[in-house]
Design an enzyme around this catalytic site. Structure first.
Site, PDB file in Angstrom:
ATOM      1  CG  ASP A  78     -47.784  24.588  61.955  1.00 53.82           C
ATOM      2  OD1 ASP A  78     -48.443  25.594  62.268  1.00 53.82           O
ATOM      3  OD2 ASP A  78     -46.560  24.488  62.102  1.00 53.82           O
ATOM      4  CE  LYS A 130     -48.380  31.237  73.340  1.00 53.61           C
ATOM      5  NZ  LYS A 130     -48.039  29.815  73.463  1.00 53.61           N
ATOM      6  CD  GLN A 185     -46.766  22.147  65.737  1.00 54.02           C
ATOM      7  OE1 GLN A 185     -45.975  22.409  64.834  1.00 54.02           O
ATOM      8  NE2 GLN A 185     -46.936  22.943  66.768  1.00 54.02           N
ATOM      9  CG  HIS A 237     -47.087  29.116  58.812  1.00 57.43           C
ATOM     10  ND1 HIS A 237     -46.870  27.764  58.867  1.00 57.43           N
ATOM     11  CD2 HIS A 237     -46.576  29.640  59.957  1.00 57.43           C
ATOM     12  CE1 HIS A 237     -46.228  27.477  59.995  1.00 57.43           C
ATOM     13  NE2 HIS A 237     -46.044  28.596  60.669  1.00 57.43           N
ATOM     14  CG  HIS A 259     -46.715  31.550  63.069  1.00 55.71           C
ATOM     15  ND1 HIS A 259     -45.577  30.884  62.670  1.00 55.71           N
ATOM     16  CD2 HIS A 259     -46.409  32.878  62.989  1.00 55.71           C
ATOM     17  CE1 HIS A 259     -44.624  31.759  62.379  1.00 55.71           C
ATOM     18  NE2 HIS A 259     -45.112  32.980  62.566  1.00 55.71           N
ATOM     19  NE  ARG A 295     -41.955  22.263  68.774  1.00 51.54           N
ATOM     20  CZ  ARG A 295     -43.047  23.018  68.843  1.00 51.54           C
ATOM     21  NH1 ARG A 295     -43.642  23.220  70.015  1.00 51.54           N
ATOM     22  NH2 ARG A 295     -43.558  23.560  67.749  1.00 51.54           N
ATOM     23  CB  CYS A 350     -42.998  28.935  60.662  1.00 54.59           C
ATOM     24  SG  CYS A 350     -42.154  28.701  62.219  1.00 54.59           S
TER      25      CYS A 350
END
Length: 639
Positions: free
Chosen positions: A379, A461, A377, A381, A507, A359, A330
């Site tokens: 991912d 979420k 991911q 936004h 997200h 991570r 992000c």
């Protein structure tokens, strides 16, 4: 005193235990309950009654199963202590469908020891030892466990803030435990020890490695048998075994735990998944971006991750500057948003990235592709106006369900995860974000459960869990509404009134971590991937060397149409080559000999073992292309 039970008020003498009341006053069978809920607190059946309300906790309740299996873990620990004197006890909780206990042993236990431990557990059950709850001062408990040489229990006790703690005894065995438990060991019925594993004490790689024994327990023998059948099926589908057998991926200790190496065939499957995602994002107006893997630490301070997520981040210093290997994408997308002024006309602005993140997961929780340290991911936004939020959330959910169904998943559970204890932002912003997600789910008619406190630190979420072919739930798509990140990074757009306004950030991930989805996909299909996903869709097997030229021509014809084809040119028998293709779970094996060369045909064998001879090559090509283009979920060749 007065006790309310089952809609009736009873007058009960002081000192009467819950079990005595149920058996002697109510007339229930003593096996009908596992524990009880007394004025809202779950207690042992041996606890004295108090004035107020009483409810049963039975095997059918989740709490009942947990209590039953927690008692099984104590029985197992006692058996290990009797068989292996000098053993030090760590922790032994109930878990979903079972229990485990961690031990520090003088000599390691082997799988051959498990039947012996099980037999000793059966002996302890036969003794029907009462499980007695004791309340001690923390100082007394420390002295007791220190005298027993139970260092791990002493360490736990020294960190407990309460001045009083509870212990449970059964015969000569004693353990530090909150309880509750079954009244006696004789109430334990059917159990099985399943496996051994290593586990660092408290999940810390710098602490001692302990031995963990996993087990399960049920009230009915039929339930245990059914669960063991389920475990055998899960083992057959284990993606770690399939990854080795199908030559898809590997892990290497010398490279470090939790990082994946994709082999050529494995990279093909991953590429198919990623190509699907790129095309579907393009159709929906997303713009693909690419951001670096390494950022300065100050960016993560600004985002709040350093305050709330640091223990999971890889942070280091070079030339006096703090750097972070990105755990999330992000902040990178935010920086791209901020490169120039934005207008309301541009919104919603959708940035998408196949972003690889890192991570730190403790070694004890790493599990094949399902739990790794480096993963990618899908991912995105979405920067949008507040009045666009609900529509965008609904589009994200539609996209997620479409994608999961395309890959063959049909059954889902949806959760609305709300504000956790550690979080940023005002109550007003959290309520606004939570309401937007709730309204979207309700508008779409999607059943959901509220999962209190399971949101991320910057916003609530929606979590979608997908169920695989044998009914297991896996974490899938998430959609998060975030009013806090735009505040922290001071994001703006120019509105229709020519004034600056704050955007909202959504997200979202569709398949979530590619690695985990890859593993779930393998287990869902037990490695027998549909033709459109199979890394190799066809293997051509020539019967003799004189048929090799035609086999190569078949390969070239199919490959020219975009199909993934190999020729097995090894000098082995046809049956061995066909067997190898079956073991590699390749959808179609084409055997070619004199008859096929002469007739421009192929003999088709599918994974189910069906053989069809004399199929014109063009017909096979057209039917396979239709399967692939239609993303058919099976690869059966039906005449």
């Amino acid at each position: 005193m007065k006790v309310r039970f089952g809609g009736t008020e009873y007058h009960v003498e002081e000192g009467t235990t819950v079990l005595d009341f149920l058996v002697r006053t109510v007339g229930m069978d003593e096996d009908s309950a596992v524990a009880a809920r007394l004025n809202g607190e779950i207690v042992d059946l041996s606890r004295p009654l108090e004035e107020g309300s009483l409810e049963l906790v039975t095997w059918d309740d989740e709490e009942g199963k947990e209590i039953y299996r927690h008692t099984a873990s104590h029985v197992m620990a006692q058996a290990v202590m009797e068989l292996f004197p000098g053993t030090k006890l760590a922790v032994g909780p109930a878990i979903k469908d079972g229990f485990y206990y961690d031990f520090d042993l003088r000599e390691p236990i082997t799988p051959e020891d498990l039947p012996r431990i099980e037999q000793r557990m059966a002996d302890i059950v036969e003794r029907d030892l009462p499980l007695r709850r004791e309340v001690r001062s923390r100082a007394e408990a420390v002295e007791l466990f220190r005298s027993l040489g139970q260092d791990y229990k002493v360490e736990l006790l020294e960190e407990i803030p309460e001045e009083e703690v509870t212990l449970y005894r059964q015969g000569d065995f004693v353990d530090l435990c909150r309880g509750p438990h079954l009244p006696s060991t004789g109430r334990l019925r059917h159990f099985r020890l399943l496996s051994l594993a290593g586990a660092y004490w408290r999940g810390d790689e710098t602490r001692p490695m302990l031995q963990r024994i996993y087990g399960t327990a049920f009230r009915q023998e039929e339930e245990l048998a059914a669960y063991l059948d389920f475990l055998r099926e899960a083992e057959r589908r284990d993606h770690r075994r399939l990854g080795r057998e199908l030559d898809l991926f590997s892990f290497h200790e010398e490279a470090g735990p939790g990082v994946v190496f994709y082999h050529p065939r494995g990279a093909v499957l991953r590429g198919i998944i990623e190509d699907f995602l790129k095309e579907e994002h393009r159709k929906r107006g997303y713009q693909m971006v690419i951001t670096p893997h390494l950022f300065r630490g100050r960016l993560w301070h600004e985002s709040g991750h350093m305050d709330y997520y640091r223990e999971n981040m890889y942070v280091f210093e070079k030339e006096g500057v703090e750097y972070v290997v990105k755990p999330m994408n992000c902040p990178g997308h935010v920086l791209i948003y901020k490169t120039r002024p934005r207008s309301y006309r541009e919104l919603p602005l959708k940035f998408f990235e196949l972003g690889t993140v890192y991570r730190h997961e403790r070694s004890g929780v790493l599990h094949g592709l399902m739990r790794v340290r480096g993963f990618t991911q899908d991912d995105a936004h979405i920067f949008c106006r507040e009045d666009q939020l609900r529509e965008q959330v609904e589009e994200c959910l539609e996209f997620a369900f479409h994608s999961l169904r395309t890959f063959g998943f049909r059954d889902f559970e949806v959760y609305l995860s709300t504000r956790p204890e550690k979080s940023v932002g005002s109550d007003e912003l959290w309520e606004k974000a939570t309401s937007a997600l709730r309204d979207s789910l309700q508008e779409m008619g999607i059943p959901f459960q509220v999962d209190p406190g399971e949101g991320v630190f910057y916003g609530p979420k929606i979590d979608v869990k997908l169920k695989d072919a044998i009914g297991r739930s896996w974490q899938g798509p998430t959609v998060q509404a975030d009013f806090n990140l735009p505040e922290r990074f001071d994001l703006h757009y120019t509105g229709q009134d020519n004034r600056p306004h704050r955007p909202v950030v959504i997200h979202r991930v569709v398949l979530a971590g590619i690695e985990r989805f890859y593993g779930v996909l393998l287990e869902h299909y037990a490695g027998e991937l549909p033709p459109w996903l199979a890394p190799v869709q066809v293997v051509v097997v020539p019967i003799a060397d004189r048929h090799l030229e035609y086999a190569r021509r078949v390969r070239d014809v199919l490959a020219a149409e975009g199909l993934r084809v190999e020729v097995d040119e090894d000098r082995e028998t046809v049956s061995m080559k066909v067997r190898r293709a079956q073991l590699l779970k390749i959808p179609f094996t084409l055997v070619v000999g004199d008859r096929e060369v002469e007739g421009e045909t192929v003999s088709v064998r599918d994974r189910a073992g069906r053989d069809v001879r004399g199929v014109p090559l063009r017909e096979f090509l057209d039917r396979l292309k239709a399967m692939v283009e239609g993303r058919a979920e099976t690869g059966e060749w039906v005449e």
